[in-house]
Write a protein that holds these residues in place. Structure first.
Motif, mmCIF file in Angstrom:
data_model
loop_
_atom_site.group_PDB
_atom_site.id
_atom_site.type_symbol
_atom_site.label_atom_id
_atom_site.label_comp_id
_atom_site.label_asym_id
_atom_site.label_seq_id
_atom_site.Cartn_x
_atom_site.Cartn_y
_atom_site.Cartn_z
ATOM 1 N N TYR A 221 0.796 -1.307 -0.041
ATOM 2 C CA TYR A 221 -0.053 0.118 -0.008
ATOM 3 C C TYR A 221 0.802 1.197 0.008
ATOM 4 C CZ TYR A 221 -4.200 -2.593 0.769
ATOM 5 O OH TYR A 221 -5.481 -3.417 0.580
ATOM 6 N N LEU A 222 2.025 1.230 0.779
ATOM 7 C CA LEU A 222 2.791 2.496 0.738
ATOM 8 C C LEU A 222 3.469 2.642 -0.765
ATOM 9 C CD1 LEU A 222 4.282 4.355 2.714
ATOM 10 C CD2 LEU A 222 6.242 2.859 2.696
ATOM 11 N N LEU A 223 3.796 1.770 -1.390
ATOM 12 C CA LEU A 223 4.459 1.745 -2.662
ATOM 13 C C LEU A 223 3.414 2.337 -3.706
ATOM 14 C CD1 LEU A 223 6.718 -1.247 -2.736
ATOM 15 C CD2 LEU A 223 7.466 1.185 -3.158
ATOM 16 N N VAL A 224 2.160 1.785 -3.783
ATOM 17 C CA VAL A 224 1.183 1.894 -4.547
ATOM 18 C C VAL A 224 0.536 3.379 -4.401
ATOM 19 C CG1 VAL A 224 -1.275 1.327 -5.341
ATOM 20 C CG2 VAL A 224 0.394 -0.318 -5.139
ATOM 21 N N PHE A 225 0.257 3.640 -2.996
ATOM 22 C CA PHE A 225 -0.370 4.954 -2.704
ATOM 23 C C PHE A 225 0.729 6.113 -2.742
ATOM 24 C CE2 PHE A 225 -3.680 2.320 -1.074
ATOM 25 C CZ PHE A 225 -5.034 2.839 -1.884
ATOM 26 N N ARG B 45 5.148 17.616 -2.023
ATOM 27 C CA ARG B 45 6.441 17.145 -1.654
ATOM 28 C C ARG B 45 6.223 16.777 0.034
ATOM 29 N NH1 ARG B 45 12.380 18.748 -1.646
ATOM 30 N NH2 ARG B 45 12.305 16.590 -1.587
ATOM 31 N N LEU B 46 5.123 17.233 0.586
ATOM 32 C CA LEU B 46 4.640 16.626 1.971
ATOM 33 C C LEU B 46 4.435 15.299 2.008
ATOM 34 C CD1 LEU B 46 3.893 16.958 4.787
ATOM 35 C CD2 LEU B 46 1.681 17.909 3.979
ATOM 36 N N PHE B 47 3.517 14.992 0.872
ATOM 37 C CA PHE B 47 2.970 13.485 0.719
ATOM 38 C C PHE B 47 4.018 12.426 0.180
ATOM 39 C CE2 PHE B 47 -0.973 15.842 1.244
ATOM 40 C CZ PHE B 47 -1.647 14.889 2.300
ATOM 41 N N ILE B 48 4.886 13.142 -0.543
ATOM 42 C CA ILE B 48 5.983 12.389 -1.036
ATOM 43 C C ILE B 48 6.941 11.674 0.271
ATOM 44 C CG2 ILE B 48 8.354 12.271 -2.381
ATOM 45 C CD1 ILE B 48 6.754 13.658 -4.582
ATOM 46 N N GLY B 49 7.010 12.559 1.126
ATOM 47 C CA GLY B 49 7.803 12.276 2.264
ATOM 48 C C GLY B 49 7.258 11.096 2.887
ATOM 49 N N PHE B 50 6.234 10.483 2.699
ATOM 50 C CA PHE B 50 5.538 9.599 3.413
ATOM 51 C C PHE B 50 6.232 8.360 2.994
ATOM 52 C CE2 PHE B 50 0.851 10.889 5.087
ATOM 53 C CZ PHE B 50 1.445 12.066 5.482
ATOM 54 N N ILE B 51 6.661 8.190 1.666
ATOM 55 C CA ILE B 51 7.440 6.939 1.380
ATOM 56 C C ILE B 51 8.566 6.773 1.936
ATOM 57 C CG2 ILE B 51 6.146 6.833 -0.926
ATOM 58 C CD1 ILE B 51 8.782 8.067 -2.354
ATOM 59 N N GLY B 52 9.177 7.801 3.066
ATOM 60 C CA GLY B 52 10.429 7.601 3.506
ATOM 61 C C GLY B 52 10.037 6.483 4.797
ATOM 62 N N ALA B 53 8.795 6.270 5.175
ATOM 63 C CA ALA B 53 8.514 5.422 6.100
ATOM 64 C C ALA B 53 8.720 3.901 5.432
ATOM 65 C CB ALA B 53 7.125 5.251 6.414
ATOM 66 N N SER B 54 9.253 3.876 4.387
ATOM 67 C CA SER B 54 9.801 2.335 3.717
ATOM 68 C C SER B 54 10.826 1.885 4.621
ATOM 69 C CB SER B 54 10.251 2.574 2.213
ATOM 70 O OG SER B 54 11.247 3.660 2.180
#
Length: 472
Positions: free
Chosen positions: A93-97, A118-127
């Protein structure tokens, strides 16, 4: 009834792709690499973005802060979700969304739209958190530190590889007739599509644990700890060791992000290097993740075998202290050759400290590895934010004073004074940060483990190794 036995990997046999732990190791490392590649993918194109969207210096700086801020929130959340739903679904889900804001960045038309993406792209740093969680439950205690460190180090390469990779993607796009000034938009769309595709791969080619997926294991009653999920999370928040590791990771990964983010300008201002040479040096330090973080995990495991869980903590404290000393010494050097020696030493020790941190994390609370990984991982971004604010404030004050004092001497004199002031301010900031890191090293020694935990870890190592030997 036949007793269910663990099939965690006891060796990091990278070519044994028939092994689920090894296959998962590769897929999660590649997914992490792609996430970091996309997260920092816009960085090489910032001059084009500033020109295209008309960003002010403040808006440009805010975009960096927003990217880091989004990651802090996401890392805290994703660890809890991993404990409940498993790493396979969380990563999918992290990768897809997460691919959505990456793709949308290629279509923004205003500075506000750019900042939101940029704010929401930062979420993929949770990977990072999912990667550490997944390798933690796929590998036995004798090798888990090395596996965690290697997967994280190779994934971190994405944050440096984009300096080369994204311009290459842009060049390929231009070769198809796209205007050079908007090639960054197509490049971000391509990066987003790659993220989305990796999410599909993660879903079909990995599983949560060596024994199966969380959903099926829960139905079979083989994961009773899930019923105590809320209690485990509450105990995690109350465990002082988690917050010490939060502080420790701020002192290694957080500082690495900030130092490398400011190092290009510092090398130019302090040693007179041109931008291209400075950028290549910083990139080469980032590429040390190929082996340096793995060394931290390896020595964490080695000290663990020699001195138990306490040994892992001792090594963490030693390597953190070395990291702080190297940065402080580097900050006061005026010779380029001497400076490079200590900068290389800092790069090696800071990445080893990151690996050593996550050789300790899996042993704090086995029922809440995801939550702990999330909290500790978030500490890295908090450290990066605070260190960046320290350097920015010191530099801003010093540069303003230099400009005011030399305003009547001409443009060249003002520029020279500003450059010197900036270098001096950042140098003093690095020195203070080095002291902070040494303080974190001392604090890490307060991490203790119960005798029962030491015995369990020892029994697991002996049990897994015995099982491994029996399988041969």
């Amino acid at each position: 009834m036949k007793k269910t036995i663990s099939t965690k990997a006891t060796k990091l046999e990278l070519l044994n792709l028939k092994s689920m732990p090894i296959r998962t190791f590769w897929i999660t490392s590649i997914a992490f690499f792609i996430c970091f590649f996309a997260w920092f993918g816009i960085v090489p194109f910032m001059p084009d973005v500033v020109k295209d969207l008309g960003l002010t210096p403040t808006q440009k700086w805010n975009s960096v802060i927003l990217a880091v801020s989004g990651t802090v929130f996401a890392r805290l959340l994703i660890g809890k979700l991993c404990d409940k739903y498993g790493p396979r679904l969380c990563y999918t889900y992290l990768l897809v969304f997460g691919a959505i804001p990456v793709i949308l960045l290629g279509f923004v038309q205003t500075p506000l739209q750019f900042l939101i993406c940029r704010l929401f792209i930062g979420f993929i740093g949770a990977s990072f958190v999912i990667t550490q969680f997944h390798t933690s439950i796929m590998f036995a205690p004798n090798i888990v530190g090395t596996a965690n460190a290697t997967s994280a180090g190779w994934g971190n390469l994405g944050g440096g590889a984009n300096r080369l990779g994204m311009p290459l993607i842009a060049a390929a796009v231009v070769s198809f007739g796209v205007a050079d000034e908007i090639a960054w938009r197509y490049s971000m769309v391509i990066a987003g599509v790659i993220c989305f595709s990796m999410g599909i791969i993660y879903y079909f080619f990995t599983q949560d644990t060596p024994e199966g997926n969380f959903k099926e294991l829960k139905k079979e009653g083989k994961m009773p700890q899930l019923k105590k999920d809320e209690a485990s999370f509450a105990s995690t928040l109350k465990d002082y060791r988690v917050w010490i590791l939060f502080f420790v990771y701020a002192a290694c990964f957080g500082i690495e992000l900030t130092v490398y983010g400011t190092m290009d300008d510092y090398l130019q201002n302090r040693f007179g290097l041109d931008r291209s040479t400075a950028g290549n040096l910083v990139l080469s330090f980032a590429l040390m993740n190929i082996f340096a973080r793995t060394l931290g995990g390896y020595f964490g495991d080695l000290f663990g075998k020699l001195k138990g869980l306490r040994g892992r903590v001792i090594f963490l404290a030693l390597i953190l202290a070395a990291e702080g000393a190297m940065l402080s010494i580097f900050s006061v050097t005026t010779s380029l050759v001497v400076g490079m020696i200590f900068l290389i030493a800092f790069s090696l020790t800071v990445q080893m400290a990151e690996g050593a941190t996550f050789s300790v994390v899996p042993f704090i609370n086995r029922k809440a590895i995801g939550s702990i990984s999330g909290i500790v991982g978030a500490g890295g971004n908090v450290g990066a934010f605070l260190a960046a604010m320290l350097l920015k404030s010191k530099s801003a004050v010093a540069e303003s004073a230099a400009i005011a004092a030399n305003s009547t001497l001409g443009e060249e004199a003002v520029k020279a004074a500003q450059t010197t002031a900036a270098a001096t301010a950042v140098s003093s900031g690095y020195f203070l940060i080095g002291g902070f890191i040494v303080g974190a090293a001392v604090l890490s020694l307060a991490i203790k483990f119960a005798t029962a935990d030491e015995k369990i870890a020892l029994q697991e190592i002996k049990g897994e190794l015995a099982l491994s030997g029996a399988d041969k």
